[in-house]
Design a protein around this motif. Structure first.
Motif, PDB file in Angstrom:
ATOM      1  N   TYR A  84       0.832  -1.198   0.000  1.00 52.10           N
ATOM      2  CA  TYR A  84       0.000   0.000   0.000  1.00 52.10           C
ATOM      3  C   TYR A  84       0.868   1.250   0.000  1.00 52.10           C
ATOM      4  O   TYR A  84       2.046   1.219   0.354  1.00 52.10           O
ATOM      5  CB  TYR A  84      -0.948   0.024   1.207  1.00 52.10           C
ATOM      6  N   ASN A  85       0.253   2.352  -0.424  1.00 51.33           N
ATOM      7  CA  ASN A  85       0.831   3.690  -0.307  1.00 51.33           C
ATOM      8  C   ASN A  85      -0.068   4.459   0.649  1.00 51.33           C
ATOM      9  O   ASN A  85      -1.278   4.533   0.433  1.00 51.33           O
ATOM     10  CB  ASN A  85       0.856   4.415  -1.654  1.00 51.33           C
ATOM     11  N   GLN A  86       0.512   5.018   1.697  1.00 48.89           N
ATOM     12  CA  GLN A  86      -0.272   5.771   2.676  1.00 48.89           C
ATOM     13  C   GLN A  86       0.261   7.195   2.748  1.00 48.89           C
ATOM     14  O   GLN A  86       1.439   7.415   3.008  1.00 48.89           O
ATOM     15  CB  GLN A  86      -0.184   5.116   4.050  1.00 48.89           C
ATOM     16  N   PHE A  87      -0.632   8.135   2.529  1.00 49.37           N
ATOM     17  CA  PHE A  87      -0.296   9.550   2.598  1.00 49.37           C
ATOM     18  C   PHE A  87      -1.070  10.136   3.773  1.00 49.37           C
ATOM     19  O   PHE A  87      -2.297  10.198   3.739  1.00 49.37           O
ATOM     20  CB  PHE A  87      -0.683  10.262   1.298  1.00 49.37           C
ATOM     21  N   ASP A  88      -0.357  10.564   4.819  1.00 48.98           N
ATOM     22  CA  ASP A  88      -0.983  11.021   6.059  1.00 48.98           C
ATOM     23  C   ASP A  88      -0.631  12.489   6.288  1.00 48.98           C
ATOM     24  O   ASP A  88       0.509  12.819   6.622  1.00 48.98           O
ATOM     25  CB  ASP A  88      -0.494  10.158   7.219  1.00 48.98           C
ATOM     26  N   LYS A  89      -1.619  13.366   6.135  1.00 46.04           N
ATOM     27  CA  LYS A  89      -1.385  14.797   6.327  1.00 46.04           C
ATOM     28  C   LYS A  89      -1.250  15.169   7.803  1.00 46.04           C
ATOM     29  O   LYS A  89      -0.554  16.126   8.127  1.00 46.04           O
ATOM     30  CB  LYS A  89      -2.539  15.602   5.733  1.00 46.04           C
ATOM     31  N   THR A  90      -1.914  14.436   8.695  1.00 43.49           N
ATOM     32  CA  THR A  90      -1.877  14.804  10.110  1.00 43.49           C
ATOM     33  C   THR A  90      -0.474  14.652  10.684  1.00 43.49           C
ATOM     34  O   THR A  90      -0.026  15.497  11.449  1.00 43.49           O
ATOM     35  CB  THR A  90      -2.858  13.948  10.933  1.00 43.49           C
ATOM     36  N   ARG A  91       0.216  13.582  10.323  1.00 45.53           N
ATOM     37  CA  ARG A  91       1.589  13.374  10.796  1.00 45.53           C
ATOM     38  C   ARG A  91       2.618  13.921   9.818  1.00 45.53           C
ATOM     39  O   ARG A  91       3.794  14.016  10.154  1.00 45.53           O
ATOM     40  CB  ARG A  91       1.848  11.888  11.036  1.00 45.53           C
ATOM     41  N   GLY A  92       2.189  14.226   8.585  1.00 42.70           N
ATOM     42  CA  GLY A  92       3.112  14.731   7.575  1.00 42.70           C
ATOM     43  C   GLY A  92       4.058  13.663   7.059  1.00 42.70           C
ATOM     44  O   GLY A  92       5.198  13.953   6.702  1.00 42.70           O
ATOM     45  N   VAL A  93       3.576  12.416   7.001  1.00 38.47           N
ATOM     46  CA  VAL A  93       4.425  11.280   6.632  1.00 38.47           C
ATOM     47  C   VAL A  93       3.786  10.507   5.481  1.00 38.47           C
ATOM     48  O   VAL A  93       2.572  10.350   5.416  1.00 38.47           O
ATOM     49  CB  VAL A  93       4.621  10.338   7.847  1.00 38.47           C
ATOM     50  N   ILE A  94       4.644  10.013   4.601  1.00 40.56           N
ATOM     51  CA  ILE A  94       4.216   9.123   3.524  1.00 40.56           C
ATOM     52  C   ILE A  94       4.866   7.773   3.767  1.00 40.56           C
ATOM     53  O   ILE A  94       6.082   7.690   3.958  1.00 40.56           O
ATOM     54  CB  ILE A  94       4.644   9.667   2.157  1.00 40.56           C
ATOM     55  N   CYS A  95       4.062   6.714   3.788  1.00 37.61           N
ATOM     56  CA  CYS A  95       4.567   5.350   3.966  1.00 37.61           C
ATOM     57  C   CYS A  95       4.284   4.561   2.693  1.00 37.61           C
ATOM     58  O   CYS A  95       3.150   4.529   2.224  1.00 37.61           O
ATOM     59  CB  CYS A  95       3.886   4.657   5.139  1.00 37.61           C
ATOM     60  N   ILE A  96       5.316   3.926   2.177  1.00 34.97           N
ATOM     61  CA  ILE A  96       5.175   3.042   1.027  1.00 34.97           C
ATOM     62  C   ILE A  96       5.607   1.663   1.487  1.00 34.97           C
ATOM     63  O   ILE A  96       6.763   1.465   1.857  1.00 34.97           O
ATOM     64  CB  ILE A  96       6.018   3.533  -0.160  1.00 34.97           C
ATOM     65  N   PHE A  97       4.661   0.725   1.480  1.00 37.93           N
ATOM     66  CA  PHE A  97       4.909  -0.629   1.976  1.00 37.93           C
ATOM     67  C   PHE A  97       4.727  -1.618   0.843  1.00 37.93           C
ATOM     68  O   PHE A  97       3.757  -1.544   0.092  1.00 37.93           O
ATOM     69  CB  PHE A  97       3.942  -0.960   3.116  1.00 37.93           C
TER      70      PHE A  97
END
Length: 176
Positions: A84-97
Motif C-alpha cells: 500500500y501507499n499511505q499519505f498522512d497529512k496529520t503526521r506529515g508522513v508518507i509510507c510506502i509498503f
C-alpha cells in the motif's frame, strides 16, 4: 482500490496476485505435466515419439515448465509486489509498503516526510510499447514509482490520478 479522507489517503497495490498470473501458472503446470508424460511414455516404448532425442527434450521442457510454474505459484502465494501507499497529512508522513521475496527483509517499508516531496512526475514513453508511469520526486533521493510498470493507464486516467495526488499533497506536477 483506495480509501480517502480529508487527512489520510491509502492506496492498495495488488502485486502479483492478478488473474493472468493464476491462469499462466495453471497452464504451465498442466502443460509441463503433459510434456513429462509424453517423454516418459516414449521411454517405455509407447511409440508416441522416439525417446532419443525427442523424448529427452520433452522431459527436459516438462521439468523446466514445472520449475517455472512453481516459481510463479510461489510469487502468487507470497504476493510479491503487493502492499500500500499511505499519505498522512496529520503526521506529515508518507509510507510506502511492499511485500518482497522471503528472507530477512521480506517487508519493504519506506517513510518520507511530506515536506521533502518536490513534485509528482508523469513519465510518458510512446511507441510500440507505450508506457505511462507516475513517480514521486523526493529531495535528495531517486524518484519513487507509484504505479506498476505493467499497469496500462490511459492518458486521462494517469492525468486524473496525478492531479488528485498532487492536490492532496499540495505539490506541482511535472510531465516528462
Amino acid at each position: 482500490m483506495s480509501w480517502r479522507s480529508e487527512q489520510i489517503w491509502i492506496e492498495l497495490i495488488p502485486g502479483s496476485r492478478r488473474g493472468s498470473n493464476f491462469v499462466w501458472a495453471f497452464i504451465l503446470f498442466f502443460g509441463s505435466l503433459e510434456f513429462i508424460l509424453v517423454g516418459t511414455a516414449s521411454y517405455f516404448s509407447q511409440n508416441l515419439i522416439a525417446f532419443f532425442p525427442q523424448g529427452m527434450v520433452m522431459i527436459f521442457y516438462g521439468i523446466s515448465g514445472l520449475f517455472i510454474s512453481l516459481y510463479l505459484s510461489s510469487m502468487l502465494f507470497w504476493n510479491v509486489g503487493g502492499g500500500y501507499n499511505q499519505f498522512d497529512k496529520t503526521r506529515g508522513v508518507i509510507c510506502i509498503f511492499r511485500w518482497v521475496f522471503p528472507g530477512r527483509n521480506r517487508r519493504l517499508l519506506l517513510r518520507f516526510f511530506m515536506k521533502d516531496i518536490r513534485s509528482i512526475r508523469i513519465e510518458v514513453k510512446e511507441g510500440f510499447y507505450t508506457r505511462r508511469l507516475l513517480y514521486m520526486d523526493i529531495r535528495g533521493q531517486k524518484a519513487i514509482p507509484l504505479t506498476r510498470t505493467d499497469e496500462v493507464l490511459t492518458p486521462v486516467e494517469i492525468e486524473k490520478k496525478a492531479a488528485e495526488l498532487a492536490s492532496f499533497l499540495c505539490v506541482p506536477i511535472e510531465v516528462l
